[in-house]
Design a protein around this motif. Structure first.
Motif, PDB file in Angstrom:
ATOM      1  N   LEU B  54      65.192 -31.390 -20.182  1.00 49.36           N
ATOM      2  CA  LEU B  54      65.736 -32.542 -20.900  1.00 49.36           C
ATOM      3  C   LEU B  54      64.667 -33.590 -21.176  1.00 49.36           C
ATOM      4  N   GLY B  55      63.410 -33.244 -20.890  1.00 46.42           N
ATOM      5  CA  GLY B  55      62.324 -34.181 -21.206  1.00 46.42           C
ATOM      6  C   GLY B  55      61.986 -35.126 -20.075  1.00 46.42           C
ATOM      7  N   GLY B  56      61.999 -34.608 -18.839  1.00 43.16           N
ATOM      8  CA  GLY B  56      61.685 -35.433 -17.673  1.00 43.16           C
ATOM      9  C   GLY B  56      60.234 -35.893 -17.632  1.00 43.16           C
ATOM     10  N   ASP B  57      59.855 -36.499 -16.506  1.00 44.14           N
ATOM     11  CA  ASP B  57      58.553 -37.164 -16.488  1.00 44.14           C
ATOM     12  C   ASP B  57      57.364 -36.253 -16.171  1.00 44.14           C
ATOM     13  N   SER B  58      57.600 -35.097 -15.503  1.00 47.91           N
ATOM     14  CA  SER B  58      56.447 -34.247 -15.219  1.00 47.91           C
ATOM     15  C   SER B  58      55.977 -33.542 -16.500  1.00 47.91           C
ATOM     16  N   GLU B  59      54.812 -33.967 -16.950  1.00 48.34           N
ATOM     17  CA  GLU B  59      54.348 -33.461 -18.233  1.00 48.34           C
ATOM     18  C   GLU B  59      54.040 -31.970 -18.173  1.00 48.34           C
ATOM     19  N   THR B  60      53.505 -31.517 -17.031  1.00 48.83           N
ATOM     20  CA  THR B  60      53.166 -30.103 -16.888  1.00 48.83           C
ATOM     21  C   THR B  60      54.416 -29.238 -16.979  1.00 48.83           C
ATOM     22  N   TYR B  61      55.448 -29.609 -16.198  1.00 55.17           N
ATOM     23  CA  TYR B  61      56.688 -28.837 -16.221  1.00 55.17           C
ATOM     24  C   TYR B  61      57.307 -28.852 -17.608  1.00 55.17           C
ATOM     25  N   ARG B  62      57.311 -30.042 -18.207  1.00 55.60           N
ATOM     26  CA  ARG B  62      57.924 -30.161 -19.523  1.00 55.60           C
ATOM     27  C   ARG B  62      57.215 -29.233 -20.505  1.00 55.60           C
ATOM     28  N   THR B  63      55.871 -29.217 -20.437  1.00 57.30           N
ATOM     29  CA  THR B  63      55.109 -28.357 -21.334  1.00 57.30           C
ATOM     30  C   THR B  63      55.431 -26.893 -21.088  1.00 57.30           C
ATOM     31  N   ILE B  64      55.457 -26.500 -19.808  1.00 56.72           N
ATOM     32  CA  ILE B  64      55.702 -25.087 -19.481  1.00 56.72           C
ATOM     33  C   ILE B  64      57.063 -24.648 -19.991  1.00 56.72           C
ATOM     34  N   ILE B  65      58.090 -25.480 -19.751  1.00 58.19           N
ATOM     35  CA  ILE B  65      59.444 -25.092 -20.159  1.00 58.19           C
ATOM     36  C   ILE B  65      59.589 -25.151 -21.672  1.00 58.19           C
ATOM     37  N   ARG B  66      59.191 -26.269 -22.249  1.00 61.13           N
ATOM     38  CA  ARG B  66      59.550 -26.496 -23.656  1.00 61.13           C
ATOM     39  C   ARG B  66      58.549 -25.951 -24.640  1.00 61.13           C
ATOM     40  N   GLU B  67      57.281 -25.814 -24.249  1.00 64.73           N
ATOM     41  CA  GLU B  67      56.301 -25.348 -25.221  1.00 64.73           C
ATOM     42  C   GLU B  67      55.772 -23.957 -24.941  1.00 64.73           C
ATOM     43  N   VAL B  68      56.008 -23.456 -23.739  1.00 64.70           N
ATOM     44  CA  VAL B  68      55.538 -22.110 -23.431  1.00 64.70           C
ATOM     45  C   VAL B  68      56.706 -21.137 -23.316  1.00 64.70           C
ATOM     46  N   ARG B  69      57.653 -21.449 -22.423  1.00 62.31           N
ATOM     47  CA  ARG B  69      58.717 -20.474 -22.166  1.00 62.31           C
ATOM     48  C   ARG B  69      59.756 -20.408 -23.267  1.00 62.31           C
ATOM     49  N   LEU B  70      60.241 -21.566 -23.686  1.00 61.87           N
ATOM     50  CA  LEU B  70      61.348 -21.560 -24.644  1.00 61.87           C
ATOM     51  C   LEU B  70      60.970 -20.851 -25.943  1.00 61.87           C
ATOM     52  N   PRO B  71      59.831 -21.179 -26.571  1.00 69.83           N
ATOM     53  CA  PRO B  71      59.491 -20.441 -27.798  1.00 69.83           C
ATOM     54  C   PRO B  71      59.310 -18.953 -27.545  1.00 69.83           C
ATOM     55  N   ARG B  72      58.770 -18.615 -26.400  1.00 72.22           N
ATOM     56  CA  ARG B  72      58.541 -17.209 -26.097  1.00 72.22           C
ATOM     57  C   ARG B  72      59.863 -16.452 -25.978  1.00 72.22           C
ATOM     58  N   VAL B  73      60.811 -17.032 -25.272  1.00 71.54           N
ATOM     59  CA  VAL B  73      62.128 -16.406 -25.119  1.00 71.54           C
ATOM     60  C   VAL B  73      62.806 -16.278 -26.481  1.00 71.54           C
ATOM     61  N   LEU B  74      62.727 -17.331 -27.271  1.00 70.13           N
ATOM     62  CA  LEU B  74      63.402 -17.303 -28.568  1.00 70.13           C
ATOM     63  C   LEU B  74      62.769 -16.275 -29.499  1.00 70.13           C
ATOM     64  N   LEU B  75      61.437 -16.187 -29.490  1.00 71.04           N
ATOM     65  CA  LEU B  75      60.787 -15.208 -30.373  1.00 71.04           C
ATOM     66  C   LEU B  75      61.154 -13.783 -29.941  1.00 71.04           C
ATOM     67  N   ALA B  76      61.152 -13.559 -28.613  1.00 67.12           N
ATOM     68  CA  ALA B  76      61.538 -12.225 -28.124  1.00 67.12           C
ATOM     69  C   ALA B  76      62.950 -11.898 -28.588  1.00 67.12           C
ATOM     70  N   GLY B  77      63.839 -12.884 -28.483  1.00 66.56           N
ATOM     71  CA  GLY B  77      65.214 -12.679 -28.922  1.00 66.56           C
ATOM     72  C   GLY B  77      65.293 -12.368 -30.402  1.00 66.56           C
ATOM     73  N   LEU B  78      64.561 -13.133 -31.190  1.00 65.98           N
ATOM     74  CA  LEU B  78      64.571 -12.936 -32.645  1.00 65.98           C
ATOM     75  C   LEU B  78      64.065 -11.550 -33.016  1.00 65.98           C
ATOM     76  N   VAL B  79      62.950 -11.167 -32.405  1.00 65.26           N
ATOM     77  CA  VAL B  79      62.358  -9.869 -32.741  1.00 65.26           C
ATOM     78  C   VAL B  79      63.286  -8.737 -32.307  1.00 65.26           C
ATOM     79  N   GLY B  80      63.869  -8.879 -31.117  1.00 60.29           N
ATOM     80  CA  GLY B  80      64.805  -7.858 -30.637  1.00 60.29           C
ATOM     81  C   GLY B  80      65.989  -7.727 -31.577  1.00 60.29           C
ATOM     82  N   CYS B  81      66.487  -8.877 -32.002  1.00 59.68           N
ATOM     83  CA  CYS B  81      67.605  -8.927 -32.934  1.00 59.68           C
ATOM     84  C   CYS B  81      67.227  -8.242 -34.254  1.00 59.68           C
ATOM     85  N   GLY B  82      66.086  -8.603 -34.790  1.00 54.75           N
ATOM     86  CA  GLY B  82      65.643  -8.045 -36.069  1.00 54.75           C
ATOM     87  C   GLY B  82      65.425  -6.544 -35.994  1.00 54.75           C
TER      88      GLY B  82
END
Lengths: 331, 346
Positions: B54-82
């Motif tokens: 939800l955008g908390g204060d730890s910048e490292t965690y926020r980056t890992i969740i929102r900029e590394v994991r989330l796009p990766r999960v979504l792309l995997a989902g998209l490619v699997g779907c396609g």
């Protein structure tokens, strides 16, 4: 001369030892080591007395042990060499055998002269060409497959494998090549000077109170050096702490999250024929802006060949890495 | 509503639920935790995870969740779907259970394009060169197959000819790739791993670039569900039912190629998903494409997300990533065989 005499005595002693050992059928490895020692000692002694080169009879049937633990028997001092790896080519040239190398593998590009030597293949060897080159000794590396070795040996060639595991192993191999080729003096001098340069770096970087910056060294985007690799060795010797030192495999592929979690203080990437990585592409990787090295702009590049090839230039790599990781020690 | 349709409705909603659960849980999994953390510092707990999301204060965690994991999960989902949807469509238009999205040479064309990109001076798989070349190579191969068939059959699209041309063009580009990899020397290893497929480094840019064509393509294909059902009866019967079979095949092949080309460009050649997921879904929900197509999307997406979770966490304690193409077959094949044995019908 004195050392020469000492070596001769040692040789005699070892000779006796060797007989005892082999008769009692003791540890095979022990025997191999002794044979290697005898081979090297008798050879260098012969060279020092100026007899080895002129009198091939003297060292007839010399057997040395290569890095795979294989016995390599040479009937005379080899005049014509074929190298099957770029690292081997660099070793041969460094020991002063450049003029005697008649064939090299496809990737040999250093030194410059190596580029003009007949190419004998790489993953697939051109056996016909190798036969026509009439080599006295074929020197391979860990990329040389068992099948290639037996294929060459079945054609009657002596095959020697240089597959050092550590930077000191490289020095050993330089000495070994010097001994079998009759260029012992040049090889010993080279090995000694390389050894001195390594020691000079270690002297500065092995201080217990020294900080050990977490270092990420990649040789291709997201491919790094794990335990048991040269890169891991080099980082440790250069006074850094490899973030992949506990990886499951020696040459692992990693991902963004793991690198961010490991939070390297220094990032080093290789440049050369294989990659197009730049400081900008490193900074642009997802989430890498959080990494200390990126925040402090401690991103550096290094020539990929000197980090990847177990040859004499690996000492250059060590010096470069030490200067990158500990600039304060090398002002 | 009859009980069977009701049961299928329940199953379908369950699949949607599984997809959402998959996305949420897979974002929680990673080397830094909170689930299946690989040890090492830092490790986040559940509270830190949600505050980071939800955008908390730890910048490292926020980056890992929102900029590394989330796009990766979504792309995997998209490619699997396609891939699953493309496979399903190909199986329908070829009326062949062995058809998969790569049937018309997209994979070998894409691989040849990727290999060629190593000779452009812009090497490595960072930047746009490699995905672009892979995309163009894949589409180029399909175009070639299509033109060959079109000229051979004088304007009609005969499936046997299409299939044979696909195999021939595929082998040709396979040989081109092998030669380029051989010539590339030491770099061939990385290209090989790229070809095995994976989502090692996924940024939001990639997700957005992949999202638009894959989603549009999927919606377009789902519109043709009725026509695909008709096609199951055979081309002639479909024609009697008022389906313009030739145009249908042309349009569908175009859309499938586009979707698969995008998948190959962003994730390499991930095998198995496009072949097996449609079959698994067919075993569960029956052959009606109105259900089968969207369900394949959902199951394919969930499956590839989980395969990617395994790829990034199986050896994570050692910081090692496994190419996802290895995982899909390694875990997918036994899983499929299990379904096959349980259902005992084909």
């Amino acid at each position: 001369m004195r050392t020469g005499v000492k070596w001769m005595k040692e040789q005699a002693k070892n000779d006796r030892l060797k007989h005892d050992e082999s008769r009692s059928g003791l540890n095979l490895v022990m025997v191999c080591c002794i044979i290697l020692l005898i081979g090297s000692v008798s050879f260098s002694a012969g060279y020092l007395f100026g007899a080895g080169q002129n009198n091939p009879q003297r060292c007839a049937g010399m057997t040395v042990i290569d890095d795979l633990g294989r016995n390599v028997t040479l009937n005379k001092i080899p005049e014509r060499f074929v190298s099957l790896a770029s690292s081997v080519t660099e070793v041969l040239f460094a020991v002063g055998l450049g003029g005697r190398v008649v064939g090299v593998d496809d990737f040999s590009d250093y030194p410059q002269e190596a580029k003009n030597i007949t190419k004998v293949g790489s993953f697939n060897l051109n056996y016909e060409l190798i036969v026509s080159l009439k080599p006295d000794l074929i020197v391979g590396a860990d990329i040389t497959s068992r099948q290639q070795i037996s294929e060459l040996e079945s054609r009657g060639f002596a095959v020697m494998i240089l597959a050092p595991k550590t930077i000191h192993g490289i020095l050993q191999d330089i000495r070994l090549i010097g001994l079998v080729s009759g260029n012992a003096e040049k090889a010993m001098n080279l090995a000694n000077s390389l050894s001195a340069r390594i020691d000079a770096v270690l002297l500065k970087t092995s201080n217990a109170s020294l900080s050990r910056p977490r270092t990420y060294l990649e040789y291709y985007p997201y491919w790094t050096f794990g335990p048991g690799s040269f890169g891991d060795d080099l980082i440790r010797m250069a006074g850094g702490s490899n973030i992949a030192m506990n990886a499951t495999i020696s040459y692992p592929m990693v991902n963004d999250e793991w690198v961010i979690q490991s939070d390297p203080e220094v990032i080093i990437y290789t440049v050369g024929s294989g990659t197009s990585t730049t400081n900008e592409t490193i900074k642009a990787r997802p989430g890498w802006s959080q990494i200390t090295a990126v925040k402090e702009n401690r991103i550096y590049s290094i020539d990929d060949n000197i980090v990847a090839r177990p040859g004499p230039r690996m000492v250059d790599a060590l010096e470069s890495l030490a200067k990158i990781i500990h600039p304060e020690l090398f002002r | 509503m009859n009980p069977l349709a009701k049961r299928k409705g329940v199953l379908f909603s369950l699949l949607i639920l599984i997809l959402f659960a998959t996305i949420v849980i897979s974002v929680m999994i990673g080397t830094t935790g909170p689930l299946l953390g690989a040890g090492g510092e830092p490790q986040m707990g559940m509270n830190e995870f949600f505050s980071a999301l939800l955008g908390g204060d730890s910048e490292t965690y926020r980056t890992i969740i929102r900029e590394v994991r989330l796009p990766r999960v979504l792309l995997a989902g998209l490619v699997g779907c396609g891939l699953a949807l493309s496979g399903c469509t190909m199986q329908a238009i070829f009326r062949n259970p062995l058809a998969d999205p790569y049937l018309l040479g997209i994979s070998s064309g894409g691989a040849a394009g990727a290999a060629l990109s190593m000779f452009t001076g812009l090497k490595g798989y960072e930047g746009v060169t490699l995905p672009l070349f892979a995309f163009l190579g894949g589409l180029g191969a399909v175009f070639l197959v299509y033109i060959l068939t079109w000229t051979t059959c004088r304007g009609r699209i005969k499936m046997e000819i299409l299939l044979l041309a696909g195999v021939a063009v595929g082998s040709f580009f396979g040989a081109v790739t092998s030669f380029l990899m051989y010539a590339a020397g030491m770099q061939f290893r990385y290209l090989w791993f790229w070809l095995l497929g994976g989502f090692t480094s996924t940024s939001w840019d990639k997700v957005i670039l992949a999202y638009i064509p894959i989603m549009i393509g999927c919606v377009c294909i789902c519109i043709f569900a009725r026509e695909l059902n008709a096609l199951l009866l055979g081309e002639e019967h479909a024609m009697y039912l008022g389906v313009n079979v030739n145009t249908l095949k042309r349009v569908l092949i175009c859309i499938v190629s586009l979707i698969t080309g995008v998948c190959v460009a962003f994730s390499g050649i991930i095998g198995f998903v496009g072949l097996i997921i449609p079959h698994a879904v067919r075993l569960l929900l029956g052959p009606d494409h109105r259900v089968l197509l969207p369900a394949s999307c959902i199951v394919g997406g969930s499956f590839l997300i989980w395969a990617d979770v395994i790829a990034r966490s199986a050896l994570a304690s050692g910081g090692v990533e496994v190419p996802v193409g290895i995982i899909t077959a390694l875990f997918g094949a036994p899983f499929f065989l299990y379904i096959l044995i349980r259902r005992r019908r084909w």
